[in-house]
Scaffold this active site. Structure first.
Site, PDB file in Angstrom:
ATOM      1  N   TYR A  41       0.879  -1.172   0.000  1.00 28.21           N
ATOM      2  CA  TYR A  41       0.000   0.000   0.000  1.00 28.21           C
ATOM      3  C   TYR A  41       0.912   1.216   0.000  1.00 28.21           C
ATOM      4  O   TYR A  41       1.415   1.626   1.040  1.00 28.21           O
ATOM      5  CB  TYR A  41      -0.904  -0.045   1.233  1.00 28.21           C
ATOM      6  N   ASP A  82      -2.192  -1.270  -3.910  1.00 19.07           N
ATOM      7  CA  ASP A  82      -2.490   0.134  -4.199  1.00 19.07           C
ATOM      8  C   ASP A  82      -1.173   0.883  -4.352  1.00 19.07           C
ATOM      9  O   ASP A  82      -0.491   1.140  -3.369  1.00 19.07           O
ATOM     10  CB  ASP A  82      -3.323   0.696  -3.039  1.00 19.07           C
ATOM     11  N   ASN A  84      -1.027   3.865  -5.561  1.00 19.65           N
ATOM     12  CA  ASN A  84      -1.366   5.273  -5.370  1.00 19.65           C
ATOM     13  C   ASN A  84      -0.870   6.190  -6.472  1.00 19.65           C
ATOM     14  O   ASN A  84      -0.493   7.343  -6.230  1.00 19.65           O
ATOM     15  CB  ASN A  84      -0.883   5.757  -3.995  1.00 19.65           C
ATOM     16  N   HIS A 189     -12.033   1.430  -3.120  1.00 14.65           N
ATOM     17  CA  HIS A 189     -11.280   0.727  -4.163  1.00 14.65           C
ATOM     18  C   HIS A 189     -12.029  -0.552  -4.527  1.00 14.65           C
ATOM     19  O   HIS A 189     -12.841  -1.047  -3.755  1.00 14.65           O
ATOM     20  CB  HIS A 189      -9.887   0.327  -3.654  1.00 14.65           C
ATOM     21  N   CYS A 355     -33.209  20.497  -5.665  1.00 12.91           N
ATOM     22  CA  CYS A 355     -32.061  21.152  -6.298  1.00 12.91           C
ATOM     23  C   CYS A 355     -32.506  21.918  -7.536  1.00 12.91           C
ATOM     24  O   CYS A 355     -33.527  21.591  -8.146  1.00 12.91           O
ATOM     25  CB  CYS A 355     -30.976  20.135  -6.644  1.00 12.91           C
TER      26      CYS A 355
HETATM   27 ZN    ZN Z   1     -29.351  18.577  -9.176  1.00 10.29          ZN
END
Ligand code: ZN
Length: 404
Positions: A41, A82, A84, A189, A355
């Site tokens: 990692y 990972d 990264n 992940h 929204c």
């Molecule tokens: Zn929206």
């Protein structure tokens, strides 16, 4: 290793980021070889912390030195985990908009470590191969990591940070497949995997770090068979029966897998001083399970205790009122009473504002950034983050919540 001080080596190894295991394998030519798996990692470099970028680059350097030393000693090597870093633009959803993508030091390190699959004339030949790109050189949208905060996984707005890198000879001779499993949830992940055409040669003895050699397990729990006791033949049904203690049976049916009957935890024994001497301690015969089911069909207030709910004095009053009402009306439909009770305790959320972009209910978030707005709540579009031009992705709606 001369380029590292002892102190630096200790610091690089102190975060528990790498686990090496060695395995004896038999190749398809029946050759026995050692395979070293480096599960790793790699550090993430927070943009605001330049010292972590230096740490990350030193970690990469040490990882490469170690892997190449193992190769030089005759072992095959797989580096997986990972790393990264998203290696090439195809491995990152937004590579085009990132400045100096190719100049990232992590990417340069990977360029140097890896051979280009196909090995065009004049291309760099590194000791390792990115096995996924060996099998899927051009697949786009092949990602293994998505921002969990923004819900980016829904629109596959991610990057490929997880790899199975094999040494050149191993990948060319023995890798049969290399793949990503983006449909597997449970982390920000997803798993990655590879298939090799080698067989493993079992060790003749347990490795010295095996759990059975730890002092706290000395002489106990060595084999699962120690938990089982042979009993006489079951004459009535003609089954051979194994019995755990005196109550729970595992019956070995012909042509069937063993079936464990009755699995309810006996709470009086779970925390008792008897400890884990006996697997039976955790089981109770099925007759008592029937008893429990019957109880559940006649819900009553004490059930709340079973759910582990602690009531405030105020709630306790509410509960008593509801209980009294139930008794007074003498209703048989106690489910209605139950529903009323829970509604009185848990008011439920107030309706969300809609929204601006989609006229859909928002989600509420809390400001985590230190500053004057720390802890304030606001509403934003509930859709996942995606490319700004994609109308199905999150809109720009923002609204502070008024303090209640
Ligand atoms: Zn929206």
């Amino acid at each position: 290793m001369d380029e590292f001080t002892q102190e630096e080596l200790r610091a690089l190894d102190s975060e528990g980021r790498a686990l090496l295991t060695q395995h004896k394998i038999r190749t398809c030519e029946s050759q026995e070889r050692t395979l070293t798996l480096i599960n790793v990692y790699c550090p993430h470099a927070d943009p605001g912390k330049p010292e972590r970028l230096a740490f990350k680059m030193r970690f990469y350097r040490l990882l490469q030195i170690r892997a190449e030393a193992l190769l030089a000693a005759g072992s095959h090597v797989i580096i997986l985990g990972d790393l990264n870093v998203a290696h090439r633009p195809i491995d990152h959803w937004d590579a085009l908009n990132l400045e100096c993508f190719e100049e990232d030091p992590g990417r340069k390190w990977m360029d140097n470590l890896l051979s280009v699959p196909g090995c065009q004339a004049g291309s760099h030949v590194g000791p390792f191969i990115d096995s996924f790109r060996c099998f899927q050189p051009k697949q786009e949208g092949a990602f293994t990591c998505w921002s969990a905060v923004s819900g980016a996984r829904h629109l596959n707005y991610g990057s490929r940070l997880d790899y199975v890198l094999g040494d050149r000879a191993l990948v060319i001779d023995s890798f049969q497949d290399s793949f990503l499993l983006p449909e597997v949830m449970g982390s920000d992940h997803c798993p990655v995997g590879a298939v090799l055409s080698v067989s493993s040669v079992p060790a003749k003895q347990y490795p010295p770090l095996c759990t059975r050699f730890l002092p706290e397990f000395a002489g106990t729990q060595l084999k699962i068979l120690h938990f089982l006791v042979h009993l006489k033949q079951d004459a009535v049904f003609g089954h051979s029966a194994l019995q755990f203690g005196n109550q729970t049976q595992v019956q070995m049916h012909q042509n069937k897998a063993p079936r464990v009957r009755s699995t309810r935890l006996r709470s009086s024994q779970a925390g008792s001083s008897r400890g884990q001497k006996n697997l039976t301690s955790y089981f109770q015969p099925s007759s008592s399970r029937l008893q429990i089911s019957a109880d559940l069909e006649r819900p009553s207030m004490p059930l709340m205790g079973a759910l582990g709910t602690t009531l405030t004095p105020e709630e306790e009053v509410t509960a008593k009122v509801v209980e009294a009402q139930a008794k007074a009306s003498n209703t048989k439909d106690e489910k209605v009473v139950q529903t009323l009770f829970w509604k009185s305790v848990l008011g439920g959320p107030s309706p969300m504002p809609l929204c601006g972009g989609h006229r859909e209910p928002c989600v509420m978030r809390t400001v985590k950034k230190p500053g004057p707005n720390l802890g304030r709540h606001f509403y934003m579009c509930a859709r996942p983050q995606g490319p700004p031009a994609d109308p199905s992705s999150r809109c720009n709606f923002f609204l502070w919540r008024r303090p209640s």
